[in-house]
Each structure stands twice: as C-alpha cells, then as structure tokens.
Design a protein around this motif. Structure first.
Motif, short mmCIF file in Angstrom:
data_model
loop_
_atom_site.label_atom_id
_atom_site.label_comp_id
_atom_site.label_asym_id
_atom_site.label_seq_id
_atom_site.Cartn_x
_atom_site.Cartn_y
_atom_site.Cartn_z
N ASN A 188 -34.83 -5.83 -14.82
CA ASN A 188 -36.18 -6.36 -14.27
C ASN A 188 -36.40 -5.90 -12.85
OD1 ASN A 188 -37.96 -8.41 -16.10
ND2 ASN A 188 -35.92 -8.62 -16.68
N TYR A 189 -35.36 -5.60 -12.28
CA TYR A 189 -35.21 -5.27 -10.77
C TYR A 189 -35.01 -3.86 -10.40
CZ TYR A 189 -35.87 -10.25 -11.14
OH TYR A 189 -36.40 -11.54 -11.48
N ARG A 190 -34.97 -3.22 -11.40
CA ARG A 190 -34.84 -1.69 -11.19
C ARG A 190 -35.92 -0.87 -11.80
NH1 ARG A 190 -29.36 -3.31 -12.89
NH2 ARG A 190 -29.95 -2.77 -15.04
N SER A 191 -36.66 -0.20 -10.84
CA SER A 191 -37.80 0.49 -11.20
C SER A 191 -37.74 1.60 -12.38
CB SER A 191 -38.52 0.93 -10.15
OG SER A 191 -37.55 2.02 -9.42
N GLU A 192 -36.29 2.34 -12.29
CA GLU A 192 -35.79 3.41 -12.93
C GLU A 192 -35.54 2.79 -14.55
OE1 GLU A 192 -32.10 1.97 -10.57
OE2 GLU A 192 -34.36 2.41 -10.48
N ASP A 193 -35.21 1.45 -14.62
CA ASP A 193 -35.49 0.94 -15.99
C ASP A 193 -36.58 0.32 -16.40
OD1 ASP A 193 -32.73 1.75 -16.18
OD2 ASP A 193 -31.86 -0.05 -15.42
N PRO A 228 -33.59 -7.17 -1.51
CA PRO A 228 -33.05 -5.87 -1.70
C PRO A 228 -31.95 -5.67 -2.60
CG PRO A 228 -32.87 -6.46 0.53
CD PRO A 228 -33.27 -7.57 -0.17
N GLN A 229 -31.27 -6.67 -2.59
CA GLN A 229 -29.62 -6.56 -3.41
C GLN A 229 -29.70 -7.82 -4.30
OE1 GLN A 229 -25.90 -7.05 -1.49
NE2 GLN A 229 -25.40 -5.09 -2.23
N ARG A 230 -29.26 -7.54 -5.57
CA ARG A 230 -28.86 -8.40 -6.52
C ARG A 230 -27.79 -8.30 -7.18
NH1 ARG A 230 -33.30 -11.94 -7.89
NH2 ARG A 230 -35.41 -11.36 -6.65
N TRP A 231 -27.19 -9.15 -8.07
CA TRP A 231 -25.99 -9.01 -9.00
C TRP A 231 -26.12 -9.01 -10.34
CZ3 TRP A 231 -26.32 -10.75 -4.01
CH2 TRP A 231 -25.33 -10.23 -3.11
N ASP A 232 -25.67 -8.00 -10.96
CA ASP A 232 -25.88 -7.91 -12.56
C ASP A 232 -25.37 -8.58 -13.39
OD1 ASP A 232 -23.53 -6.61 -12.73
OD2 ASP A 232 -24.33 -4.66 -12.68
N GLU A 233 -25.32 -8.46 -14.70
CA GLU A 233 -24.68 -9.37 -15.73
C GLU A 233 -23.09 -9.13 -15.75
OE1 GLU A 233 -28.74 -8.43 -16.69
OE2 GLU A 233 -27.07 -7.42 -16.06
N ARG A 234 -22.55 -8.12 -14.76
CA ARG A 234 -21.08 -8.21 -14.99
C ARG A 234 -20.52 -8.63 -13.50
NH1 ARG A 234 -20.65 -2.01 -15.86
NH2 ARG A 234 -22.54 -1.97 -14.61
N ASP A 235 -21.47 -9.18 -12.79
CA ASP A 235 -21.12 -9.74 -11.37
C ASP A 235 -20.96 -8.73 -10.40
OD1 ASP A 235 -21.32 -12.33 -12.26
OD2 ASP A 235 -19.22 -12.41 -12.79
N LYS A 236 -21.44 -7.19 -10.69
CA LYS A 236 -21.62 -6.40 -9.63
C LYS A 236 -22.94 -6.39 -9.14
CE LYS A 236 -17.57 -5.09 -11.57
NZ LYS A 236 -16.38 -5.01 -10.37
N PRO A 237 -22.92 -6.22 -7.77
CA PRO A 237 -24.07 -5.97 -6.65
C PRO A 237 -24.68 -4.63 -7.14
CG PRO A 237 -22.10 -5.43 -5.34
CD PRO A 237 -21.61 -6.12 -6.84
N TYR A 238 -25.97 -4.71 -7.03
CA TYR A 238 -27.16 -3.40 -7.38
C TYR A 238 -28.13 -3.41 -6.40
CZ TYR A 238 -30.04 -6.38 -10.05
OH TYR A 238 -30.90 -7.13 -10.76
N ASP A 239 -28.62 -2.27 -6.14
CA ASP A 239 -30.09 -2.19 -5.19
C ASP A 239 -31.25 -2.67 -6.27
OD1 ASP A 239 -28.41 -1.56 -3.07
OD2 ASP A 239 -28.62 0.65 -3.46
N ALA A 240 -31.93 -3.43 -5.87
CA ALA A 240 -33.15 -3.78 -6.41
C ALA A 240 -34.11 -2.85 -5.89
CB ALA A 240 -33.64 -5.28 -5.93
N THR A 241 -34.72 -2.12 -6.69
CA THR A 241 -35.52 -0.68 -6.59
C THR A 241 -36.96 -1.12 -7.04
OG1 THR A 241 -34.96 0.26 -8.51
CG2 THR A 241 -33.66 1.01 -6.65
N ALA A 242 -37.09 -2.26 -7.75
CA ALA A 242 -38.45 -2.67 -8.18
C ALA A 242 -39.01 -3.81 -7.25
CB ALA A 242 -38.33 -3.01 -9.71
N ASP A 243 -40.46 -3.98 -7.45
CA ASP A 243 -41.05 -5.03 -6.69
C ASP A 243 -40.82 -6.33 -7.38
OD1 ASP A 243 -43.72 -5.26 -8.80
OD2 ASP A 243 -42.87 -3.14 -8.44
#
Length: 386
Positions: A188-193, A228-243
């Motif tokens: 939900n927080y990645r525009s590319e997805d 701008p940064q969140r953690w995914d289902e594997r507890d890994k940080p990722y860049d939030a690219t979506a609004d």
C-alpha cells in the motif's frame, strides 16, 4: 423452493479485505442464511472457488471454512463451464489482466476497486465487458453503510434544502511496522506496486459524491508522503514511495463544494473512522460508518465568537441522532448487501448501475487527483462514456 448453485471464482481472498468482507461476511454469510431468495421460488446457493498464488494459504482457508474447491490455476478455473462469476480482490496491479481473461472466458465480472491502475485500462475493461454481453459490477461499499444510508434518506426527503458543502475526514494512524505491526500490507505504501491513498480512496469519494450529491466537475488535490520509511512483513525497512495522505477539494454539479482529507498518518479524534459533514440552507448532518446526527435550521444555536470566555455548552450535544429505523432486520453488512444486488442482477436481471463504467469514473478521479497534485493546479474532470 428450487435451489440453484452458483459457482463463483474468488481471486485474492487470502488478503484482508477479500477474506473478511467478501468471503466471510458476504458469500459465507449468504450460505449461513440459507442462500439468496430471488422471490420467484428460486434460492441461489453460492459456491466459492478460492483462487490465488499460494496453495498452502488457499488450502488452509478452505479447510477453516469447510470449503471444497481451491486452485492456483486461474486459467483452468476460468475454463470451467460451471463457474459463472469471476470476483477479483487481488493487488490492483494484477487485476486488469485477470479480468480481461475472465471476460474472454465469458464470465460475469464483480471486482474490488480500483478496476485498473489507469483510466485507459478501466475503460477498456468496461468496453470489453459490454461487447461480451456479460454482467459486470464494481464494489462501491460505502454507499451501503448505515450512516450513509441515513444520509441519503435525509437528502431524498429534502432535509438540507440547497446543499452548500460537504466536509469529509477519513483515516487513522497506520503503524510504521517497527514498534508495532502495521495494520495494512506494505504494498500500500509503494507506488510501484499500485499503492497510495489517492488510488485507494479517491475512487470511493467519486461514487459517494456522484451518487449522493452530484458529479465531480473538478479536483484540486495535494498529496504527501508524511512517513517516508516503513517496515514490511519481514521486519525489513523500505522506502515508502506512495502518498499516505491526500487533501482534496471537489467541485460538484449544482455548485456544492466537497473537501475531503484522507490520511493514514492521523490519530483519530472523531466518533468514527470516516465522517462527512453536509451543510445546507435548511439543515446540516454529520454521517459516519453507522451513525448520523442532524441539526435543523429551526434548532440551530446562535454561536458568538468570544475567545475571552470558556464555552459553557457542548456543541456536540446540540445535534439530534437519526434513529436506526431501517426495519426488522436492521442494516446489513454493506459488502453483503451489494453482493446480493449483483447476484440478483445476474440471475434475475434486477437493475444495477454500479458497473465497470462507474468504476472507471473512480479511476479517472484518482488519476486526475494525482495530476492535480503533481502540477499544483485545479483540474477539470470530463465526463466519460463507453
């Protein structure tokens, strides 16, 4: 009574919305009540065929609910002549291709919104479905919420007089995923997805505004990625690219103006997760998911601005609650209510206008909302047609 089994391919029901609202609270709830009575001596008995990519998750879901049929082979399911309806609750990015395949197989289509990632694709689906002569619908569940049904009753009864404005507040704090697990999937927080709150919520606002108040004529929006940064289902940080927040102003046919804030970065200080305040010349209302309060012109207090003295009364207490007088059965689950209407449309030719063209209008508004924010200007919303 004649019982007619209706086999429905349900793709994406291992996800939160597909599982809870569409499978459990809609299709399985229909089975629990004995099926859907068409009123002509026929009772429809829905038989879900669970479809997805993860076989273990599908089998576990089927076992939990006592279901027999699941598959990871969408084409094989679509080739089955006993399957009448294809339902899609997948990631938005996977939806258009799957629906095209289902239309080509001659299946009736019912899908979550948005129907596609862009207007061109959404219109193409609507035109393909019309050309194939199949029935098709898009989920527009907010229209069937008790609070908005009460609001529509007020509108239809002329309570507001001339409607001037609509103010909407939607959202809640979605945990980043570091301290506490997030309530929503990371895509939900990645525009590319296909993520983003505009893509998710502007289609809702389009049909709510269109159905209750008038067609959206223009949009002016400002979007933000506040976290701008969140953690995914594997507890890994990722860049939030979506609004994750959007602030929109919508001009409607008839002259009313709607302002709607949508945010996954707001802590709730309101009675419900979404609320709409409607102000008219004769009265006002505040409607949420379930409740609706009103204040008529004849009972409107006369506030006086005086910042030097504390307020001696509660403004909220000056509103009257609209009663839950829907009937002996009360208000049903909104998703289930629309499923019933769609099934009656398919099998009894009942009227139904929440189709793929209506879904395309929602995609259009999201697309133009993002364009408005990117270009920093108000954007006209042209009418679309097949």
């Amino acid at each position: 009574m004649t019982r007619k089994t209706v086999r429905i391919a349900m793709n994406g029901v291992t996800g939160r919305m597909g599982h809870h609202q569409h499978l459990v609270r809609s299709i399985l709830a229909l089975r629990e009540q004995g099926g859907l009575d068409l009123g002509d001596g026929t009772v429809l008995w829905p038989e879900p065929v669970l479809v997805g990519r993860r076989e273990h998750a599908l089998r576990a879901l089927a076992a939990r609910h006592g279901l027999e049929h699941c598959s990871t082979d969408l084409d094989a399911v679509l080739a089955d002549p006993t399957v009448d309806i294809y339902f899609d609750a997948q990631l938005t990015s996977a939806r258009e291709d799957a629906i095209k395949r289902a239309i080509a197989a001659g299946k009736h289509i019912y899908t979550e919104k948005p129907s596609s990632t862009g207007l061109d694709g959404a219109l193409a689906l609507a035109r393909l479905a019309e050309g194939a002569g199949i029935k098709h619908g898009v989920v527009q569940d907010k229209l069937f919420l008790p609070g908005l049904l009460k609001l529509k009753r007020l509108i239809d009864g002329g309570f507001f007089g001339r409607i001037l404005s609509i103010r909407g507040e939607f959202g809640y704090w979605v945990f980043e995923g570091d301290w506490q697990p997030a309530q929503r999937p990371s895509w939900n927080y990645r525009s590319e997805d296909g993520g983003g709150i505009v893509v998710d919520m502007f289609p809702h606002w389009e049909y709510v505004l269109h159905e209750l108040f008038g067609r959206v004529r223009s949009v002016q929006a400002l979007t933000a990625t506040h976290v701008p940064q969140r953690w995914d289902e594997r507890d890994k940080p990722y860049d939030a690219t979506a609004d994750d927040a959007a602030y929109g102003i919508f001009e409607l046919d008839g002259g009313a103006v709607a302002q709607i804030n949508s945010s996954w970065t707001v802590r709730v200080n309101r009675d419900e997760l979404v609320e709409f305040q409607v102000d008219g010349t004769e009265g006002s209302a505040v409607a949420g998911l379930r409740n609706c309060r009103v204040q008529h012109r004849s009972a409107t207090p006369k506030p006086v601005w005086n910042p030097d003295l504390p307020a001696t009364h509660s403004f909220r207490d000056q509103w009257q609650e609209v009663p839950d007088n829907q009937g002996p059965g009360g208000f049903d689950n909104g998703f289930k209510a629309q499923w019933e209407l769609f099934l009656k449309h398919v099998y009894a030719d009942a009227p139904y206008h929440w189709d793929l063209l209506a879904g395309a209008r929602g995609v259009q508004l999201a697309e133009l909302g993002l364009k408005s924010s990117a270009e920093g200007r108000r954007v006209e919303v042209p009418e679309i047609s097949l």
